[in-house]
Design an enzyme around this catalytic site. Structure first.
Site, short mmCIF file in Angstrom:
data_model
loop_
_atom_site.label_atom_id
_atom_site.label_comp_id
_atom_site.label_asym_id
_atom_site.label_seq_id
_atom_site.Cartn_x
_atom_site.Cartn_y
_atom_site.Cartn_z
N HIS A 178 0.83 -1.21 0.00
CA HIS A 178 0.00 0.00 0.00
C HIS A 178 0.86 1.26 0.00
O HIS A 178 0.62 2.19 -0.77
CB HIS A 178 -0.92 0.00 1.22
CG HIS A 178 -1.66 1.29 1.42
ND1 HIS A 178 -2.87 1.56 0.79
CD2 HIS A 178 -1.36 2.40 2.14
CE1 HIS A 178 -3.28 2.77 1.13
NE2 HIS A 178 -2.38 3.30 1.95
N GLU A 179 1.87 1.29 0.86
CA GLU A 179 2.75 2.45 0.90
C GLU A 179 3.53 2.59 -0.40
O GLU A 179 3.79 3.70 -0.87
CB GLU A 179 3.70 2.36 2.10
CG GLU A 179 3.00 2.35 3.45
CD GLU A 179 2.05 3.54 3.65
OE1 GLU A 179 2.32 4.62 3.08
OE2 GLU A 179 1.04 3.36 4.35
N HIS A 227 1.71 4.54 -2.95
CA HIS A 227 1.87 6.00 -2.90
C HIS A 227 3.10 6.44 -3.69
O HIS A 227 3.09 7.50 -4.33
CB HIS A 227 1.99 6.47 -1.45
CG HIS A 227 0.72 6.39 -0.68
ND1 HIS A 227 -0.46 6.94 -1.14
CD2 HIS A 227 0.43 5.84 0.53
CE1 HIS A 227 -1.42 6.72 -0.25
NE2 HIS A 227 -0.90 6.05 0.78
#
Length: 229
Positions: free
Chosen positions: A98-99, A102
């Site tokens: 998920h990170e 980004h």
């Protein structure tokens, strides 16, 4: 305002949702932190693999704290908590990926991420100081100060609303790359990733709803005071 019963009519439902969402994200993370992934990748390795797949050249490093994971677009650094960085579980690869999502957003110049980053200085100031003009305006009966406080708080609300598509998009990118790269290899692993990221998304939704409710209360009280005048 925090002693006003009307205030709690506005904020109590999202506040309860926030408490439930926070509890759920912790319990879901801990549940799937006990489930190993067949790829045997750590969260750091999964994050790095997702970044490479998306063309993001970043540094992945360990940072202290529980679920303190975040991506810093200024330094192109992806910081993962110990449980995520070193873990070889569904929770670890889900949060790490998920990170990394980004970081891919940053490379691809995802507009909502850019808008959110541009809002950080204003939001940082507003979140700290919005209450000061609001209280001063109430004490001295100066409506411009009250409006200034509401506007500063509104900036933090906009920031949180913009955060929603940023977080949802990062999760969607993470799930897609984890599947394509063969990191989440089974249906059970992909389901677990979705559960972990879905629980995390609820905390952002609850936070945004709480801020919107508080803003609605402030506007409601201001309009009521103006009408009385």
């Amino acid at each position: 305002m925090f002693f006003d019963p009307v205030y709690f009519l506005f904020v109590l439902p999202p506040m309860l949702l926030g408490i439930w969402a926070s509890s759920r994200v912790k319990s879901t993370f801990q549940q799937y932190a006990q489930v190993p992934v067949s790829s045997r990748m750590t969260g750091a390795e999964a994050a790095a693999a997702v970044c490479r797949a998306g063309g993001a050249n970043v540094t992945v490093e360990r940072v202290g704290g529980f679920l303190s994971d975040h991506y810093d677009p200024r330094t192109k650094t992806l910081r993962l908590s110990p449980e995520v960085y070193d873990g070889r579980s569904i929770s670890s690869i889900a949060v790490g990926a998920h990170e990394a999502g980004h970081a891919i957003q940053d490379v691809e110049r995802y507009p909502w991420l850019g808008f959110r980053s541009a809002m950080v200085p204003v939001t940082s100031f507003g979140s700290r100081f919005w209450i000061i003009p609001l209280i001063a305006g109430g004490i001295f009966q100066m409506q411009p100060l009250i409006v200034a406080g509401i506007v500063l708080f509104a900036a933090t609300v906009v920031f949180q609303l913009v955060t929603l598509p940023v977080e949802f998009d990062a999760s969607n990118r993470a799930k897609a790359v984890l599947t394509q790269a063969g990191i989440a290899r089974t249906d059970a692993e992909r389901h677990g990733v979705s559960k972990v990221l879905g629980a995390a998304a609820l905390t952002y939704v609850a936070g945004a709803l709480s801020s919107v409710a508080t803003l609605a209360y402030l506007v409601f009280r201001y309009m009521g005071g103006s009408n009385n005048d």
